[in-house]
Scaffold this motif. Structure first.
Motif, PDB file in Angstrom:
ATOM      1  N   ALA A  24       0.865  -1.177   0.000  1.00  0.00           N
ATOM      2  CA  ALA A  24       0.000   0.000   0.000  1.00  0.00           C
ATOM      3  C   ALA A  24       0.908   1.236   0.000  1.00  0.00           C
ATOM      4  O   ALA A  24       2.053   1.179   0.472  1.00  0.00           O
ATOM      5  N   PRO A  25       0.427   2.361  -0.525  1.00  0.00           N
ATOM      6  CA  PRO A  25       1.261   3.567  -0.573  1.00  0.00           C
ATOM      7  C   PRO A  25       1.815   4.014   0.783  1.00  0.00           C
ATOM      8  O   PRO A  25       2.918   4.566   0.836  1.00  0.00           O
ATOM      9  N   ASP A  26       1.099   3.764   1.879  1.00  0.00           N
ATOM     10  CA  ASP A  26       1.590   4.217   3.183  1.00  0.00           C
ATOM     11  C   ASP A  26       2.850   3.468   3.629  1.00  0.00           C
ATOM     12  O   ASP A  26       3.572   3.940   4.506  1.00  0.00           O
ATOM     13  N   ILE A  27       3.134   2.342   3.033  1.00  0.00           N
ATOM     14  CA  ILE A  27       4.381   1.610   3.281  1.00  0.00           C
ATOM     15  C   ILE A  27       5.357   1.842   2.127  1.00  0.00           C
ATOM     16  O   ILE A  27       6.524   2.159   2.334  1.00  0.00           O
ATOM     17  N   GLU A  34      12.847   6.972   1.998  1.00  0.00           N
ATOM     18  CA  GLU A  34      13.838   6.781   3.051  1.00  0.00           C
ATOM     19  C   GLU A  34      14.910   5.749   2.701  1.00  0.00           C
ATOM     20  O   GLU A  34      15.912   5.631   3.396  1.00  0.00           O
ATOM     21  N   GLY A  35      14.658   4.951   1.657  1.00  0.00           N
ATOM     22  CA  GLY A  35      15.612   3.913   1.292  1.00  0.00           C
ATOM     23  C   GLY A  35      15.598   2.735   2.249  1.00  0.00           C
ATOM     24  O   GLY A  35      16.511   1.911   2.254  1.00  0.00           O
ATOM     25  N   ARG A  36      14.569   2.649   3.056  1.00  0.00           N
ATOM     26  CA  ARG A  36      14.385   1.544   3.993  1.00  0.00           C
ATOM     27  C   ARG A  36      12.902   1.484   4.329  1.00  0.00           C
ATOM     28  O   ARG A  36      12.151   2.422   4.085  1.00  0.00           O
ATOM     29  N   PHE A  37      12.485   0.364   4.899  1.00  0.00           N
ATOM     30  CA  PHE A  37      11.070   0.215   5.228  1.00  0.00           C
ATOM     31  C   PHE A  37      10.723   1.049   6.456  1.00  0.00           C
ATOM     32  O   PHE A  37      11.493   1.096   7.416  1.00  0.00           O
ATOM     33  N   PRO A  38       9.572   1.712   6.429  1.00  0.00           N
ATOM     34  CA  PRO A  38       9.177   2.572   7.547  1.00  0.00           C
ATOM     35  C   PRO A  38       8.758   1.767   8.778  1.00  0.00           C
ATOM     36  O   PRO A  38       8.592   0.550   8.714  1.00  0.00           O
ATOM     37  N   ASP A  39       8.554   2.478   9.875  1.00  0.00           N
ATOM     38  CA  ASP A  39       8.189   1.824  11.131  1.00  0.00           C
ATOM     39  C   ASP A  39       6.915   0.993  11.013  1.00  0.00           C
ATOM     40  O   ASP A  39       6.780  -0.011  11.708  1.00  0.00           O
ATOM     41  N   GLY A  40       5.986   1.371  10.150  1.00  0.00           N
ATOM     42  CA  GLY A  40       4.735   0.626   9.987  1.00  0.00           C
ATOM     43  C   GLY A  40       4.898  -0.720   9.302  1.00  0.00           C
ATOM     44  O   GLY A  40       3.971  -1.532   9.292  1.00  0.00           O
ATOM     45  N   TRP A  41       6.071  -0.969   8.734  1.00  0.00           N
ATOM     46  CA  TRP A  41       6.341  -2.247   8.069  1.00  0.00           C
ATOM     47  C   TRP A  41       6.551  -3.306   9.130  1.00  0.00           C
ATOM     48  O   TRP A  41       7.315  -3.114  10.076  1.00  0.00           O
ATOM     49  N   LYS A  42       5.857  -4.415   9.014  1.00  0.00           N
ATOM     50  CA  LYS A  42       5.875  -5.446  10.052  1.00  0.00           C
ATOM     51  C   LYS A  42       7.058  -6.399   9.900  1.00  0.00           C
ATOM     52  O   LYS A  42       7.112  -7.188   8.969  1.00  0.00           O
ATOM     53  N   ARG A  43       7.964  -6.320  10.848  1.00  0.00           N
ATOM     54  CA  ARG A  43       9.144  -7.187  10.866  1.00  0.00           C
ATOM     55  C   ARG A  43       8.851  -8.561  11.444  1.00  0.00           C
ATOM     56  O   ARG A  43       9.644  -9.470  11.297  1.00  0.00           O
ATOM     57  N   LEU A 137      10.861 -14.628   3.707  1.00  0.00           N
ATOM     58  CA  LEU A 137      11.824 -14.299   4.746  1.00  0.00           C
ATOM     59  C   LEU A 137      11.098 -14.115   6.070  1.00  0.00           C
ATOM     60  O   LEU A 137      10.082 -13.416   6.132  1.00  0.00           O
ATOM     61  N   CYS A 138      11.625 -14.727   7.131  1.00  0.00           N
ATOM     62  CA  CYS A 138      11.040 -14.549   8.458  1.00  0.00           C
ATOM     63  C   CYS A 138      12.169 -14.496   9.477  1.00  0.00           C
ATOM     64  O   CYS A 138      13.313 -14.835   9.180  1.00  0.00           O
ATOM     65  N   GLY A 139      11.842 -14.043  10.684  1.00  0.00           N
ATOM     66  CA  GLY A 139      12.811 -14.018  11.769  1.00  0.00           C
ATOM     67  C   GLY A 139      14.098 -13.308  11.401  1.00  0.00           C
ATOM     68  O   GLY A 139      14.094 -12.148  10.985  1.00  0.00           O
ATOM     69  N   GLU A 140      15.210 -14.015  11.563  1.00  0.00           N
ATOM     70  CA  GLU A 140      16.524 -13.442  11.291  1.00  0.00           C
ATOM     71  C   GLU A 140      16.644 -12.921   9.865  1.00  0.00           C
ATOM     72  O   GLU A 140      17.257 -11.879   9.617  1.00  0.00           O
ATOM     73  N   ALA A 141      16.064 -13.626   8.909  1.00  0.00           N
ATOM     74  CA  ALA A 141      16.162 -13.212   7.505  1.00  0.00           C
ATOM     75  C   ALA A 141      15.457 -11.875   7.273  1.00  0.00           C
ATOM     76  O   ALA A 141      15.962 -11.036   6.521  1.00  0.00           O
ATOM     77  N   VAL A 142      14.301 -11.650   7.895  1.00  0.00           N
ATOM     78  CA  VAL A 142      13.602 -10.372   7.744  1.00  0.00           C
ATOM     79  C   VAL A 142      14.459  -9.248   8.314  1.00  0.00           C
ATOM     80  O   VAL A 142      14.594  -8.185   7.702  1.00  0.00           O
ATOM     81  N   ARG A 143      15.029  -9.467   9.474  1.00  0.00           N
ATOM     82  CA  ARG A 143      15.875  -8.438  10.089  1.00  0.00           C
ATOM     83  C   ARG A 143      17.084  -8.119   9.203  1.00  0.00           C
ATOM     84  O   ARG A 143      17.412  -6.951   8.979  1.00  0.00           O
TER      85      ARG A 143
END
Length: 186
Positions: A24-27, A34-43, A137-143
């Motif tokens: 969605a545009p808000d993400i 910013e060149g990175r995922f914003p705080d609203g992106w679920k890690r 990607l989950c866990g360590e891979a997402v980070r």
């Protein structure tokens, strides 16, 4: 019938691989800015990346599906991509690859990445006779993905819409010329 061909096709260089995601545009828009995922992106949840532009277009409807209106080209390090592949488990049980279903389930729980093979798509969204990679990607891979591997994030929604318009207009050769130059990964 022979065995289904599985192939990673991607836009890549000696140091990077481009994968696609749609949000969605808000993400998506803050990620580009910013060149990175914003705080609203679920890690804390699995995120799926796709090296195939056309598979991503099929999945997100050329950026028209709800919640997938912003199509991102995320350039990541090859080192990270290769780590995810080495650390992955198939998303489904395959006889002969694992001792048994229980062994596969244990590996699935342990692995920070999942490999899923889906039919590649052509410009019209039709399934092709070979399969392309989706990498979960989950866990360590997402980070690692979010914090270490990202080199750049581009909004390719205008490109997706331009190609879709050409396809709708029957201008297949013109559409094909605009596609990212993906080749077998190696």
């Amino acid at each position: 019938m022979g065995e289904v061909q599985r192939e990673i096709r991607a836009l890549y260089s000696a140091l990077t691989v481009t994968v696609y995601q749609a949000y969605a545009p808000d993400i998506g828009l803050p990620a580009v800015q910013e060149g990175r995922f914003p705080d609203g992106w679920k890690r804390d949840r699995m995120t799926w990346v796709k090296p195939s532009f056309l598979w991503m277009m099929y999945r997100c409807g050329w950026g028209t599906k709800a919640g997938q209106e912003t199509v991102l080209a995320v350039e990541i390090t090859r080192e990270g991509f290769d780590w995810a592949l080495r650390s992955s488990c198939l998303s489904h049980y395959e006889r002969g690859l694992y001792a048994d279903r229980d062994a596969w389930r244990r590996e699935l729980k342990r692995a920070p990445a999942r490999v899923q093979w889906d039919p590649e798509r052509d410009l019209r969204g039709r399934a092709l006779p070979y399969r392309s990679l989706q990498l979960g990607l989950c866990g360590e891979a997402v980070r690692r993905y979010a914090d270490e591997w990202i080199v750049s994030i581009r909004d390719v929604t205008p490109l997706a819409r331009e190609i879709q318009g050409l396809v709708r207009g029957g201008r297949m050769e013109a559409a094909a010329r605009l596609l990212p130059r993906e080749r077998p990964y190696g």
